[in-house]
Design a protein around this motif. Structure first.
Motif, PDB file in Angstrom:
ATOM      1  N   GLU A   9       0.833  -1.212   0.000  1.00  9.02           N
ATOM      2  CA  GLU A   9       0.000   0.000   0.000  1.00  9.02           C
ATOM      3  C   GLU A   9       0.862   1.254   0.000  1.00  9.02           C
ATOM      4  OE1 GLU A   9      -3.558   2.120   2.603  1.00  9.02           O
ATOM      5  OE2 GLU A   9      -2.937   0.067   3.057  1.00  9.02           O
ATOM      6  N   ILE A  10       1.941   1.262   0.781  1.00  9.67           N
ATOM      7  CA  ILE A  10       2.836   2.422   0.857  1.00  9.67           C
ATOM      8  C   ILE A  10       3.502   2.665  -0.486  1.00  9.67           C
ATOM      9  CG2 ILE A  10       4.932   3.323   1.945  1.00  9.67           C
ATOM     10  CD1 ILE A  10       4.222   1.573   4.395  1.00  9.67           C
ATOM     11  N   ILE A  11       4.029   1.604  -1.092  1.00  9.83           N
ATOM     12  CA  ILE A  11       4.783   1.724  -2.335  1.00  9.83           C
ATOM     13  C   ILE A  11       3.864   2.157  -3.479  1.00  9.83           C
ATOM     14  CG2 ILE A  11       6.201   0.489  -4.007  1.00  9.83           C
ATOM     15  CD1 ILE A  11       7.520   0.973  -1.225  1.00  9.83           C
ATOM     16  N   HIS A  12       2.739   1.499  -3.630  1.00  2.53           N
ATOM     17  CA  HIS A  12       1.817   1.810  -4.724  1.00  2.53           C
ATOM     18  C   HIS A  12       1.347   3.264  -4.645  1.00  2.53           C
ATOM     19  CE1 HIS A  12      -1.962   1.857  -7.012  1.00  2.53           C
ATOM     20  NE2 HIS A  12      -1.422   0.882  -7.737  1.00  2.53           N
ATOM     21  N   ASP A  13       0.959   3.693  -3.464  1.00  2.00           N
ATOM     22  CA  ASP A  13       0.476   5.063  -3.299  1.00  2.00           C
ATOM     23  C   ASP A  13       1.576   6.078  -3.597  1.00  2.00           C
ATOM     24  OD1 ASP A  13      -1.559   7.046  -2.224  1.00  2.00           O
ATOM     25  OD2 ASP A  13       0.117   7.414  -0.879  1.00  2.00           O
ATOM     26  N   GLY A  14       2.775   5.793  -3.150  1.00  2.00           N
ATOM     27  CA  GLY A  14       3.875   6.727  -3.361  1.00  2.00           C
ATOM     28  C   GLY A  14       4.189   6.953  -4.828  1.00  2.00           C
ATOM     29  N   TYR A  15       4.322   5.874  -5.582  1.00  2.00           N
ATOM     30  CA  TYR A  15       4.654   6.009  -7.002  1.00  2.00           C
ATOM     31  C   TYR A  15       3.498   6.604  -7.799  1.00  2.00           C
ATOM     32  CZ  TYR A  15       9.060   3.610  -6.371  1.00  2.00           C
ATOM     33  OH  TYR A  15      10.323   3.301  -5.971  1.00  2.00           O
ATOM     34  N   LYS A  16       2.293   6.270  -7.423  1.00  2.00           N
ATOM     35  CA  LYS A  16       1.131   6.762  -8.168  1.00  2.00           C
ATOM     36  C   LYS A  16       0.837   8.232  -7.884  1.00  2.00           C
ATOM     37  CE  LYS A  16      -3.750   5.860  -9.114  1.00  2.00           C
ATOM     38  NZ  LYS A  16      -4.931   5.020  -8.798  1.00  2.00           N
ATOM     39  N   ASN A  17       1.062   8.669  -6.639  1.00  2.00           N
ATOM     40  CA  ASN A  17       0.517   9.966  -6.242  1.00  2.00           C
ATOM     41  C   ASN A  17       1.501  11.012  -5.740  1.00  2.00           C
ATOM     42  OD1 ASN A  17      -2.275   9.201  -6.680  1.00  2.00           O
ATOM     43  ND2 ASN A  17      -2.079   7.916  -4.855  1.00  2.00           N
ATOM     44  N   SER A  18       2.636  10.615  -5.194  1.00  2.00           N
ATOM     45  CA  SER A  18       3.365  11.629  -4.430  1.00  2.00           C
ATOM     46  C   SER A  18       4.867  11.749  -4.649  1.00  2.00           C
ATOM     47  CB  SER A  18       3.113  11.418  -2.932  1.00  2.00           C
ATOM     48  OG  SER A  18       3.595  10.155  -2.515  1.00  2.00           O
ATOM     49  N   LEU A  19       5.542  10.701  -5.086  1.00  2.00           N
ATOM     50  CA  LEU A  19       6.998  10.787  -5.199  1.00  2.00           C
ATOM     51  C   LEU A  19       7.412  11.852  -6.207  1.00  2.00           C
ATOM     52  CD1 LEU A  19       8.049   7.032  -5.098  1.00  2.00           C
ATOM     53  CD2 LEU A  19       8.337   8.741  -3.302  1.00  2.00           C
ATOM     54  N   LEU A  20       8.445  12.615  -5.842  1.00  2.00           N
ATOM     55  CA  LEU A  20       8.915  13.722  -6.667  1.00  2.00           C
ATOM     56  C   LEU A  20      10.264  13.400  -7.293  1.00  2.00           C
ATOM     57  CD1 LEU A  20       8.004  16.684  -4.271  1.00  2.00           C
ATOM     58  CD2 LEU A  20       6.728  15.897  -6.289  1.00  2.00           C
ATOM     59  N   PRO A  21      10.587  14.044  -8.410  1.00  3.81           N
ATOM     60  CA  PRO A  21      11.908  13.836  -9.019  1.00  3.81           C
ATOM     61  C   PRO A  21      12.996  14.529  -8.220  1.00  3.81           C
ATOM     62  CG  PRO A  21      10.685  15.505 -10.223  1.00  3.81           C
ATOM     63  CD  PRO A  21       9.730  14.936  -9.204  1.00  3.81           C
ATOM     64  N   LYS A  22      14.206  14.067  -8.382  1.00  3.91           N
ATOM     65  CA  LYS A  22      15.362  14.739  -7.798  1.00  3.91           C
ATOM     66  C   LYS A  22      15.527  16.104  -8.462  1.00  3.91           C
ATOM     67  CE  LYS A  22      18.338  12.693  -5.670  1.00  3.91           C
ATOM     68  NZ  LYS A  22      18.661  12.563  -4.230  1.00  3.91           N
ATOM     69  N   ASP A  23      16.146  17.017  -7.744  1.00  7.19           N
ATOM     70  CA  ASP A  23      16.337  18.368  -8.276  1.00  7.19           C
ATOM     71  C   ASP A  23      17.029  18.336  -9.639  1.00  7.19           C
ATOM     72  OD1 ASP A  23      15.194  19.436  -6.034  1.00  7.19           O
ATOM     73  OD2 ASP A  23      17.086  19.981  -5.060  1.00  7.19           O
ATOM     74  N   GLY A  24      16.439  18.985 -10.621  1.00  9.03           N
ATOM     75  CA  GLY A  24      17.043  19.115 -11.939  1.00  9.03           C
ATOM     76  C   GLY A  24      16.961  17.890 -12.821  1.00  9.03           C
ATOM     77  N   ALA A  25      16.380  16.797 -12.299  1.00  8.87           N
ATOM     78  CA  ALA A  25      16.392  15.537 -13.054  1.00  8.87           C
ATOM     79  C   ALA A  25      15.546  15.624 -14.320  1.00  8.87           C
ATOM     80  CB  ALA A  25      15.912  14.386 -12.173  1.00  8.87           C
ATOM     81  N   LEU A  26      14.339  16.167 -14.216  1.00 12.91           N
ATOM     82  CA  LEU A  26      13.449  16.185 -15.379  1.00 12.91           C
ATOM     83  C   LEU A  26      13.992  17.095 -16.478  1.00 12.91           C
ATOM     84  CD1 LEU A  26       9.842  16.151 -13.902  1.00 12.91           C
ATOM     85  CD2 LEU A  26      11.503  14.303 -14.178  1.00 12.91           C
ATOM     86  N   LYS A  27      14.538  18.218 -16.096  1.00 12.87           N
ATOM     87  CA  LYS A  27      15.102  19.146 -17.077  1.00 12.87           C
ATOM     88  C   LYS A  27      16.269  18.505 -17.820  1.00 12.87           C
ATOM     89  CE  LYS A  27      16.920  23.849 -17.567  1.00 12.87           C
ATOM     90  NZ  LYS A  27      17.279  25.106 -16.840  1.00 12.87           N
ATOM     91  N   LYS A  28      17.104  17.773 -17.082  1.00 10.81           N
ATOM     92  CA  LYS A  28      18.260  17.116 -17.722  1.00 10.81           C
ATOM     93  C   LYS A  28      17.806  15.981 -18.636  1.00 10.81           C
ATOM     94  CE  LYS A  28      21.814  18.050 -17.397  1.00 10.81           C
ATOM     95  NZ  LYS A  28      22.711  18.860 -18.271  1.00 10.81           N
ATOM     96  N   LEU A  29      16.835  15.186 -18.213  1.00  8.76           N
ATOM     97  CA  LEU A  29      16.324  14.117 -19.071  1.00  8.76           C
ATOM     98  C   LEU A  29      15.741  14.688 -20.360  1.00  8.76           C
ATOM     99  CD1 LEU A  29      14.578  11.816 -16.429  1.00  8.76           C
ATOM    100  CD2 LEU A  29      16.699  11.325 -17.670  1.00  8.76           C
ATOM    101  N   GLU A  30      15.026  15.787 -20.244  1.00 12.32           N
ATOM    102  CA  GLU A  30      14.468  16.430 -21.431  1.00 12.32           C
ATOM    103  C   GLU A  30      15.581  16.885 -22.375  1.00 12.32           C
ATOM    104  OE1 GLU A  30      11.364  20.048 -22.629  1.00 12.32           O
ATOM    105  OE2 GLU A  30      12.223  19.962 -20.618  1.00 12.32           O
ATOM    106  N   GLU A  31      16.642  17.470 -21.818  1.00  7.03           N
ATOM    107  CA  GLU A  31      17.770  17.923 -22.635  1.00  7.03           C
ATOM    108  C   GLU A  31      18.422  16.756 -23.367  1.00  7.03           C
ATOM    109  OE1 GLU A  31      22.316  19.659 -22.113  1.00  7.03           O
ATOM    110  OE2 GLU A  31      20.970  19.636 -20.376  1.00  7.03           O
ATOM    111  N   LEU A  32      18.669  15.675 -22.649  1.00  2.00           N
ATOM    112  CA  LEU A  32      19.311  14.503 -23.251  1.00  2.00           C
ATOM    113  C   LEU A  32      18.426  13.893 -24.331  1.00  2.00           C
ATOM    114  CD1 LEU A  32      20.649  12.947 -19.932  1.00  2.00           C
ATOM    115  CD2 LEU A  32      22.057  13.950 -21.745  1.00  2.00           C
ATOM    116  N   TYR A  33      17.139  13.849 -24.069  1.00  2.00           N
ATOM    117  CA  TYR A  33      16.185  13.314 -25.040  1.00  2.00           C
ATOM    118  C   TYR A  33      16.179  14.165 -26.308  1.00  2.00           C
ATOM    119  CZ  TYR A  33      11.616  11.830 -26.901  1.00  2.00           C
ATOM    120  OH  TYR A  33      10.595  11.363 -27.694  1.00  2.00           O
ATOM    121  N   GLU A  34      16.164  15.460 -26.137  1.00  2.00           N
ATOM    122  CA  GLU A  34      16.129  16.353 -27.294  1.00  2.00           C
ATOM    123  C   GLU A  34      17.428  16.310 -28.092  1.00  2.00           C
ATOM    124  OE1 GLU A  34      15.049  20.172 -25.733  1.00  2.00           O
ATOM    125  OE2 GLU A  34      12.908  19.669 -25.660  1.00  2.00           O
TER     126      GLU A  34
END
Length: 219
Positions: A75-100
């Motif tokens: 229950e803890i794991i499912h709820d966390g991944y579905k609703n609340s866990l956040l990315p590490k600082d700067g992670a999404l921006k860097k992934l977007e850059e690498l993808y592009e």
């Protein structure tokens, strides 16, 4: 160069959702995850959820069944991944850059794909990854040679053309054994006790994936 990313502690700020519940169970029996040896800690970290629950029931919480341990975590794991866990600082921006920039990227995680997909879809980053390497999809633990060979084969290149970004010492050692380039990623306090060993074993190391130089990956 093909890019292989761990998820928990590398892309997602999620180690607490595993460590805190584990310690709540362990402390009842005189253990804590951070007091285990590096080898014992790595063994637990490499296990998928079902395997971890079985290990805890058999080796630590011997008055609990595997099913009871699984119910506690699920229950803890499912709820966390579905609703609340956040990315590490700067992670999404860097992934977007690498993808592009056209890098092919994939995931190497000990967390089952069902949970990762919940988080990736919520954060709209699932499109960045060509495939997932997880225990439920490969039938191998992250510490197994065959697990890493699966990722290499999926990329369709030589191991020397793959770089792994990971916060776990055991994973870096296992990937090194197949010739994968490795980059240690800091995730304090969770890998603080292993950090000097990570730096010694990895090809390079970073405070976070936001530091990746897209134009000089191995620099």
């Amino acid at each position: 160069m093909k890019l292989l990313f761990d998820c928990d502690g590398t892309i997602l700020d999620s180690m607490h959702i595993w460590v805190d519940p584990i310690n709540e169970v362990f402390e009842k029996y005189g253990f804590r995850l951070d007091t285990l040896s590096k080898e014992e800690k790595g063994k637990i970290e490499a296990l998928p959820l079902e395997g971890m629950c079985e290990f805890i029931a058999n080796e630590m919480a011997t008055d609990m069944t595997t099913e009871e341990v699984r119910e506690y975590f699920d229950e803890i794991i499912h709820d966390g991944y579905k609703n609340s866990l956040l990315p590490k600082d700067g992670a999404l921006k860097k992934l977007e850059e690498l993808y592009e920039k056209g890098y092919e990227m994939a995931i190497a995680s000990s967390t089952d794909s069902i949970y990762l997909k919940l988080a990736f879809e919520r954060l709209n980053i699932d499109k960045y990854f060509s495939f997932l390497t997880t225990p439920d999809l490969t039938d191998f633990k992250k510490s197994d040679k065959e697990y890493w060979q699966y990722a290499i084969d999926q990329f369709g290149v030589d191991a020397s053309e793959v770089i792994l970004y990971d916060d776990a010492l055991y994973a870096i050692k296992a990937a090194n054994n197949l010739g994968i380039n490795t980059c240690g990623v800091k995730d304090f306090p969770y890998n603080e006790n292993e950090w000097e060993d990570i730096k010694e074993n990895a090809s390079l190391y970073l405070d976070g994936i936001w530091e990746i130089d897209a134009d000089n990956l191995l620099g």
